[in-house]
Enzyme design. Structure first.
Site, mmCIF file in Angstrom:
data_model
loop_
_atom_site.group_PDB
_atom_site.id
_atom_site.type_symbol
_atom_site.label_atom_id
_atom_site.label_comp_id
_atom_site.label_asym_id
_atom_site.label_seq_id
_atom_site.Cartn_x
_atom_site.Cartn_y
_atom_site.Cartn_z
ATOM 1 N N TRP A 260 0.967 3.123 -12.201
ATOM 2 C CA TRP A 260 2.232 2.696 -11.557
ATOM 3 C C TRP A 260 3.036 1.823 -12.522
ATOM 4 O O TRP A 260 4.251 1.902 -12.600
ATOM 5 C CB TRP A 260 1.958 1.869 -10.279
ATOM 6 C CG TRP A 260 1.887 2.679 -9.024
ATOM 7 C CD1 TRP A 260 0.757 3.014 -8.355
ATOM 8 C CD2 TRP A 260 2.981 3.262 -8.285
ATOM 9 N NE1 TRP A 260 1.083 3.759 -7.245
ATOM 10 C CE2 TRP A 260 2.431 3.927 -7.177
ATOM 11 C CE3 TRP A 260 4.368 3.278 -8.455
ATOM 12 C CZ2 TRP A 260 3.213 4.599 -6.237
ATOM 13 C CZ3 TRP A 260 5.148 3.950 -7.513
ATOM 14 C CH2 TRP A 260 4.577 4.606 -6.429
ATOM 15 N N TRP A 288 24.540 -4.851 4.077
ATOM 16 C CA TRP A 288 23.579 -5.962 4.129
ATOM 17 C C TRP A 288 24.198 -7.109 4.908
ATOM 18 O O TRP A 288 25.400 -7.371 4.781
ATOM 19 C CB TRP A 288 23.224 -6.423 2.712
ATOM 20 C CG TRP A 288 22.651 -5.354 1.831
ATOM 21 C CD1 TRP A 288 23.244 -4.784 0.748
ATOM 22 C CD2 TRP A 288 21.380 -4.713 1.961
ATOM 23 N NE1 TRP A 288 22.418 -3.825 0.197
ATOM 24 C CE2 TRP A 288 21.259 -3.760 0.914
ATOM 25 C CE3 TRP A 288 20.307 -4.848 2.854
ATOM 26 C CZ2 TRP A 288 20.142 -2.955 0.745
ATOM 27 C CZ3 TRP A 288 19.177 -4.044 2.673
ATOM 28 C CH2 TRP A 288 19.106 -3.120 1.633
HETATM 29 P P1 FAD Z 1 -4.172 -5.465 -9.512
HETATM 30 O O1 FAD Z 1 -4.102 -4.972 -8.110
HETATM 31 O O2 FAD Z 1 -5.479 -5.966 -10.006
HETATM 32 O O3 FAD Z 1 -3.614 -4.324 -10.426
HETATM 33 C C1 FAD Z 1 -3.874 -4.241 -11.827
HETATM 34 C C2 FAD Z 1 -2.588 -4.156 -12.600
HETATM 35 O O4 FAD Z 1 -1.907 -2.950 -12.262
HETATM 36 C C3 FAD Z 1 -1.602 -5.264 -12.293
HETATM 37 O O5 FAD Z 1 -1.894 -6.415 -13.028
HETATM 38 C C4 FAD Z 1 -0.283 -4.624 -12.660
HETATM 39 O O6 FAD Z 1 -0.049 -4.696 -14.047
HETATM 40 C C5 FAD Z 1 -0.509 -3.171 -12.288
HETATM 41 N N1 FAD Z 1 0.030 -2.923 -10.940
HETATM 42 C C6 FAD Z 1 -0.615 -3.055 -9.781
HETATM 43 N N2 FAD Z 1 0.185 -2.684 -8.761
HETATM 44 C C7 FAD Z 1 1.351 -2.316 -9.304
HETATM 45 C C8 FAD Z 1 2.580 -1.830 -8.779
HETATM 46 N N3 FAD Z 1 2.771 -1.616 -7.483
HETATM 47 N N4 FAD Z 1 3.589 -1.588 -9.637
HETATM 48 C C9 FAD Z 1 3.438 -1.765 -10.968
HETATM 49 N N5 FAD Z 1 2.297 -2.212 -11.515
HETATM 50 C C10 FAD Z 1 1.269 -2.481 -10.695
HETATM 51 N N6 FAD Z 1 3.959 -6.528 -10.735
HETATM 52 C C11 FAD Z 1 4.210 -7.184 -11.887
HETATM 53 O O7 FAD Z 1 3.403 -7.106 -12.824
HETATM 54 N N7 FAD Z 1 5.352 -7.927 -12.048
HETATM 55 C C12 FAD Z 1 6.284 -8.050 -11.054
HETATM 56 O O8 FAD Z 1 7.317 -8.716 -11.246
HETATM 57 C C13 FAD Z 1 6.018 -7.394 -9.820
HETATM 58 N N8 FAD Z 1 6.885 -7.518 -8.777
HETATM 59 C C14 FAD Z 1 6.609 -6.851 -7.600
HETATM 60 C C15 FAD Z 1 7.528 -6.961 -6.528
HETATM 61 C C16 FAD Z 1 7.304 -6.302 -5.336
HETATM 62 C C17 FAD Z 1 8.299 -6.416 -4.216
HETATM 63 C C18 FAD Z 1 6.123 -5.522 -5.186
HETATM 64 C C19 FAD Z 1 5.864 -4.812 -3.893
HETATM 65 C C20 FAD Z 1 5.216 -5.412 -6.230
HETATM 66 C C21 FAD Z 1 5.437 -6.066 -7.441
HETATM 67 N N9 FAD Z 1 4.527 -5.978 -8.524
HETATM 68 C C22 FAD Z 1 4.811 -6.619 -9.698
HETATM 69 C C23 FAD Z 1 3.329 -5.118 -8.450
HETATM 70 C C24 FAD Z 1 2.049 -5.806 -7.953
HETATM 71 O O9 FAD Z 1 2.299 -6.531 -6.779
HETATM 72 C C25 FAD Z 1 1.442 -6.742 -8.990
HETATM 73 O O10 FAD Z 1 1.309 -6.084 -10.227
HETATM 74 C C26 FAD Z 1 0.048 -7.212 -8.561
HETATM 75 O O11 FAD Z 1 0.121 -7.875 -7.321
HETATM 76 C C27 FAD Z 1 -0.507 -8.162 -9.612
HETATM 77 O O12 FAD Z 1 -1.759 -8.620 -9.227
HETATM 78 P P2 FAD Z 1 -3.084 -8.145 -9.968
HETATM 79 O O13 FAD Z 1 -2.941 -8.309 -11.427
HETATM 80 O O14 FAD Z 1 -4.233 -8.806 -9.295
HETATM 81 O O15 FAD Z 1 -3.039 -6.602 -9.639
#
Ligand code: FAD
Length: 432
Positions: A260, A288
């Site tokens: 993703w 909005w």
């Molecule tokens: P894990 O669940 O352990 O996932 C591993 C890695 O996968 C993450 O560190 C991230 O790099 C990637 N990843 C996971 N989910 C997503 C996703 N949906 N989209 C893209 N990459 C993903 N992620 C960010 O890195 N930066 C942001 O600014 C960001 N803003 C977000 C805003 C919204 C409204 C939403 C719904 C999601 C957003 N995310 C963002 C995606 C996701 O929420 C975070 O990457 C995740 O919560 C980070 O926690 P983790 O490292 O424990 O993720």
């Protein structure tokens, strides 16, 4: 005095010596490597004074500086507008070539083009490598060359295209030849105009147990069920290639999340206009409500919806919010309160330690229904049933809302059913 003859390596979002592709190539050059980091005043000027991300950069630069010192080298740290800094750098060094790793954000692309043109004019090669993602640009596109705008076929081809070669580590910490120099003094946070905050940064080491159980635990915000690697991926303190290798052996669902990330980076590359417009322009007519008072209550975690408020308080206090809760609060802002996703996106951009333009924009447009492969507008998260599913024992909510069952906690800002109907009517009107 003659100027030192060097290969410059420009650190940006790749703060590590190991498995750093651009750095590896810099070390293959004949002239010794002098690393450079620029505190970009265009960016710093926009940030709040207590920005923990600047503190993180500072901390990681200090670590890198210490590591490079052990080889007799040092990072040349500058503050200013990048072009002005480069004008100075060419006076201070005889630069044989410049290496860096690519950054796909629109601002970075413009900046790099400017620096590339400037250096080219001076007869200096400026070379950039792919390091931040596994696949970039046109590496995973449809047969006709069009970019994918739906995740599933993108991820299928991503997996099909992947070979061991894409995950090979670059031995950038071995066979190095650093330019030998005096230790550098890193400007203090205070000198940069920032204060330190009490936000704690997640560990840089991957918790393999968490990743092994990821498919079972990733949606439960009350436990440590996700990897917390996002900050490290954002600043390159870990290598995406290393994480993908782990994901491939430990958990397919985890790999899908890393894909993703590549997907949203590719979307930003192909459609930079998403930064401020709906990806799907048919939603441009959504009216909005943009009520300031309601927005403020949302930011403060005072909407009267416990799961939403818990998420916002987690964000305000720690600079992090669990992914499931990010989806819930973003849906709530855009659909229950009918506040433009750009407001929520900007608030996240200010607060998230892991703020990454591509993923943040992708996540917000997904929640608002305006983005690529988005949640359809008529699917409106019910915060109560989301709570039942993912925080059944209220562990997460109770942690962040100690005053939950007291007079102090506000009534819901709007009743769920009424908000849902208002949202459906508003989106339908826009599409008619
Ligand atoms: P894990 O669940 O352990 O996932 C591993 C890695 O996968 C993450 O560190 C991230 O790099 C990637 N990843 C996971 N989910 C997503 C996703 N949906 N989209 C893209 N990459 C993903 N992620 C960010 O890195 N930066 C942001 O600014 C960001 N803003 C977000 C805003 C919204 C409204 C939403 C719904 C999601 C957003 N995310 C963002 C995606 C996701 O929420 C975070 O990457 C995740 O919560 C980070 O926690 P983790 O490292 O424990 O993720």
């Amino acid at each position: 005095m003659s100027k030192p003859q060097v290969t410059l390596f420009w650190f940006r979002r790749d703060f590590r010596l190991e498995d750093n592709r651009g750095l590896y190539h810099a070390h293959q050059e004949e002239s010794p490597v002098r690393p450079v980091f620029i505190f970009d005043s265009n960016i710093l000027e926009e940030l709040p004074k207590k920005d923990a991300r600047v503190q993180f950069i500072h901390q990681e630069l200090t670590r890198l500086e210490n590591e490079i010192n052990q080889h007799g080298g040092s990072i040349d740290i500058r503050v200013g507008k990048p072009l002005e800094v480069w004008k100075k750098l060419i006076e201070d060094y005889e630069i044989k070539s410049v290496w860096t790793n690519r950054d796909y954000e629109p601002y970075a692309r413009e900046r790099d083009k400017e620096i590339y043109d400037f250096l080219e004019d001076k007869g200096i090669n400026f070379k950039a490598k792919k390091d931040h993602v596994i696949f970039e640009k046109d590496e995973v596109v449809k047969d006709n060359g069009d970019p994918y705008v739906v995740y599933t076929p993108y991820s299928k081809l991503w997996k099909k295209t992947l070979t061991g070669g894409h995950l090979s580590s670059f031995k950038s910490e071995e066979e190095t030849h650093w330019h030998k120099t005096e230790k550098n003094k890193i400007p203090s946070l205070k000198a940069l105009g920032f204060e330190s905050s009490d936000i704690e940064f997640p560990a840089r080491e991957l918790d393999e147990n968490v990743v092994s159980n990821y498919d079972e635990t990733r949606d439960i915000p009350g436990i440590k069920g996700t990897s917390r690697m996002s900050l490290h991926l954002r600043f390159g303190t870990v290598s995406i290639r290393e994480l993908v290798k782990h994901a491939k052996t430990l958990n397919e669902k985890y790999l899908n999340e890393l894909i993703w990330r590549d997907f949203y980076q590719a979307i930003l590359w192909h459609f930079p206009q998403v930064v401020d417009t709906n990806f799907n322009r048919k939603y441009d007519e959504v009216q909005w409500r943009n009520n300031d008072e309601e927005f403020e209550k949302w930011t403060k975690g005072k909407t009267g919806y416990p799961i939403v408020d818990a998420g916002m308080r987690e964000l305000n206090k720690t600079g992090f919010m669990h992914n499931r809760v990010r989806m819930i609060v973003a849906s709530f802002l855009t659909k229950h309160l009918l506040i433009d996703w750009r407001w929520g996106e900007a608030y996240f951009a200010e607060k998230l330690l892991d703020y990454e333009l591509a993923s943040n924009n992708g996540g917000w447009q997904w929640a608002a229904g305006t983005g690529v492969d988005a949640q359809p507008y008529f699917r409106i998260f019910n915060p109560y049933s989301q709570t039942e599913k993912f925080d059944k024992d209220r562990k997460y909510i109770n942690k962040w809302i100690p005053e939950l069952n007291t007079q102090e906690y506000p009534d819901p800002i709007i009743e769920h059913k009424a908000a849902r109907e208002r949202c459906l009517a508003t989106y339908k009107r826009a599409l008619s």
